[in-house]
Design an enzyme around this catalytic site. Structure first.
Site, PDB file in Angstrom:
ATOM      1  N   GLY A  46      11.777 134.968  63.945  1.00  0.00           N
ATOM      2  CA  GLY A  46      12.875 134.034  63.742  1.00  0.00           C
ATOM      3  C   GLY A  46      14.207 134.753  63.817  1.00  0.00           C
ATOM      4  O   GLY A  46      14.284 135.965  63.573  1.00  0.00           O
ATOM      5  N   GLN A  51      22.985 136.030  62.263  1.00  0.00           N
ATOM      6  CA  GLN A  51      22.600 137.427  62.490  1.00  0.00           C
ATOM      7  C   GLN A  51      23.193 138.017  63.763  1.00  0.00           C
ATOM      8  O   GLN A  51      23.215 139.229  63.932  1.00  0.00           O
ATOM      9  CB  GLN A  51      21.071 137.541  62.553  1.00  0.00           C
ATOM     10  CG  GLN A  51      20.392 137.235  61.239  1.00  0.00           C
ATOM     11  CD  GLN A  51      18.889 137.255  61.397  1.00  0.00           C
ATOM     12  OE1 GLN A  51      18.293 136.256  61.771  1.00  0.00           O
ATOM     13  NE2 GLN A  51      18.278 138.398  61.138  1.00  0.00           N
ATOM     14  N   CYS A  92      13.091 141.293  57.945  1.00  0.00           N
ATOM     15  CA  CYS A  92      14.221 140.633  58.598  1.00  0.00           C
ATOM     16  C   CYS A  92      14.765 141.570  59.662  1.00  0.00           C
ATOM     17  O   CYS A  92      14.872 142.771  59.418  1.00  0.00           O
ATOM     18  CB  CYS A  92      15.293 140.334  57.549  1.00  0.00           C
ATOM     19  SG  CYS A  92      16.757 139.551  58.214  1.00  0.00           S
ATOM     20  N   LEU A  93      15.125 141.006  60.815  1.00  0.00           N
ATOM     21  CA  LEU A  93      15.662 141.850  61.887  1.00  0.00           C
ATOM     22  C   LEU A  93      16.990 142.494  61.473  1.00  0.00           C
ATOM     23  O   LEU A  93      17.383 143.511  62.032  1.00  0.00           O
ATOM     24  CB  LEU A  93      15.856 141.023  63.171  1.00  0.00           C
ATOM     25  CG  LEU A  93      14.563 140.534  63.844  1.00  0.00           C
ATOM     26  CD1 LEU A  93      14.892 139.654  65.029  1.00  0.00           C
ATOM     27  CD2 LEU A  93      13.680 141.705  64.257  1.00  0.00           C
ATOM     28  N   HIS A 134      13.499 131.216  55.241  1.00  0.00           N
ATOM     29  CA  HIS A 134      14.196 132.503  55.411  1.00  0.00           C
ATOM     30  C   HIS A 134      15.399 132.343  56.358  1.00  0.00           C
ATOM     31  O   HIS A 134      16.502 132.787  56.047  1.00  0.00           O
ATOM     32  CB  HIS A 134      13.189 133.542  55.957  1.00  0.00           C
ATOM     33  CG  HIS A 134      13.778 134.862  56.311  1.00  0.00           C
ATOM     34  ND1 HIS A 134      13.413 136.023  55.670  1.00  0.00           N
ATOM     35  CD2 HIS A 134      14.698 135.241  57.244  1.00  0.00           C
ATOM     36  CE1 HIS A 134      14.096 137.037  56.183  1.00  0.00           C
ATOM     37  NE2 HIS A 134      14.873 136.590  57.139  1.00  0.00           N
ATOM     38  N   GLU A 135      15.170 131.682  57.494  1.00  0.00           N
ATOM     39  CA  GLU A 135      16.246 131.536  58.485  1.00  0.00           C
ATOM     40  C   GLU A 135      17.335 130.585  57.983  1.00  0.00           C
ATOM     41  O   GLU A 135      18.519 130.811  58.235  1.00  0.00           O
ATOM     42  CB  GLU A 135      15.694 131.040  59.829  1.00  0.00           C
ATOM     43  CG  GLU A 135      14.660 131.943  60.491  1.00  0.00           C
ATOM     44  CD  GLU A 135      15.069 133.394  60.597  1.00  0.00           C
ATOM     45  OE1 GLU A 135      16.277 133.686  60.708  1.00  0.00           O
ATOM     46  OE2 GLU A 135      14.175 134.264  60.556  1.00  0.00           O
ATOM     47  N   HIS A 138      19.803 132.356  55.937  1.00  0.00           N
ATOM     48  CA  HIS A 138      20.833 133.088  56.703  1.00  0.00           C
ATOM     49  C   HIS A 138      22.054 132.204  56.952  1.00  0.00           C
ATOM     50  O   HIS A 138      23.192 132.665  56.882  1.00  0.00           O
ATOM     51  CB  HIS A 138      20.280 133.546  58.055  1.00  0.00           C
ATOM     52  CG  HIS A 138      19.494 134.826  57.999  1.00  0.00           C
ATOM     53  ND1 HIS A 138      20.026 136.008  57.548  1.00  0.00           N
ATOM     54  CD2 HIS A 138      18.218 135.107  58.359  1.00  0.00           C
ATOM     55  CE1 HIS A 138      19.108 136.969  57.628  1.00  0.00           C
ATOM     56  NE2 HIS A 138      17.996 136.453  58.110  1.00  0.00           N
TER      57      HIS A 138
HETATM   58 NI    NI Z   1      16.229 137.437  58.518  1.00  0.00          NI
END
Ligand code: NI
Length: 169
Positions: A46, A51, A92-93, A134-135, A138
């Site tokens: 995701g 991000q 997380c990226l 989670h997304e 963000h």
């Molecule tokens: Ni993330």
């Protein structure tokens, strides 16, 4: 298509609250394509626009094994959260090589627009449900490490800053 630069924790821009998408313009369409490509290239499941430093309410998700079914959620809204919650390790990226337990609702129903502007409802379970929550965090300027204890969070922050210094050398 192009790969986008992913902001790394604790970059303050990750704490920006994203604004709703008003119209799906050509630049939004290109952004979505690039977000999908960037998610696949980074082996993520995701990615939120936050991000990649675009503060609009857009997320892309693909939890499929084949990694060929990207789902685009524009202006997502939570309609319902299962009352049962479970703690699972998340990554997380924006926080590379870091995994820790976060409690999430096991199922969630959301309403969102797709890339064509069509509003639909999705019922997400298991990994998909975790990923949606989670997304969506963000977009509110929240990173999963914010759920951890201050001690753990500080440890991660120190590790990330050290990593970023090394990369900038
Ligand atoms: Ni993330």
């Amino acid at each position: 298509m192009a790969l986008l630069n992913i902001l790394c924790y604790p970059d303050p821009r990750l704490y920006t609250v994203a604004k709703p998408v008003v119209e799906i313009t050509e630049s939004i369409t290109v952004l979505i394509e690039n977000m999908i490509e960037t998610m696949y290239e980074s082996n993520g499941i995701g990615l939120a626009a936050t991000q990649v430093d675009v503060h609009q309410r857009i997320i892309v998700i693909d939890v499929s094994e084949e990694r060929s079914s990207p789902i685009v959620l524009i202006n997502p809204e939570i309609l319902w959260l299962h009352s049962e919650r479970v703690k699972g390790d998340e990554g997380c990226l924006s926080v590379p090589n870091t995994y820790d337990g976060v409690e999430r609702a096991i199922e969630v129903r959301v309403s969102a627009m797709d890339q064509k502007g069509k509003t639909r409802e999705l019922h997400a379970k298991e990994l998909f449900a975790v990923c949606v929550q989670h997304e969506m965090d963000h977009l509110e300027g929240k990173v999963f490490v914010d759920y951890l204890s201050p001690l753990k969070r500080n440890r991660i922050k120190t590790k990330m800053l050290k990593l970023q210094r090394e990369q900038n050398r």
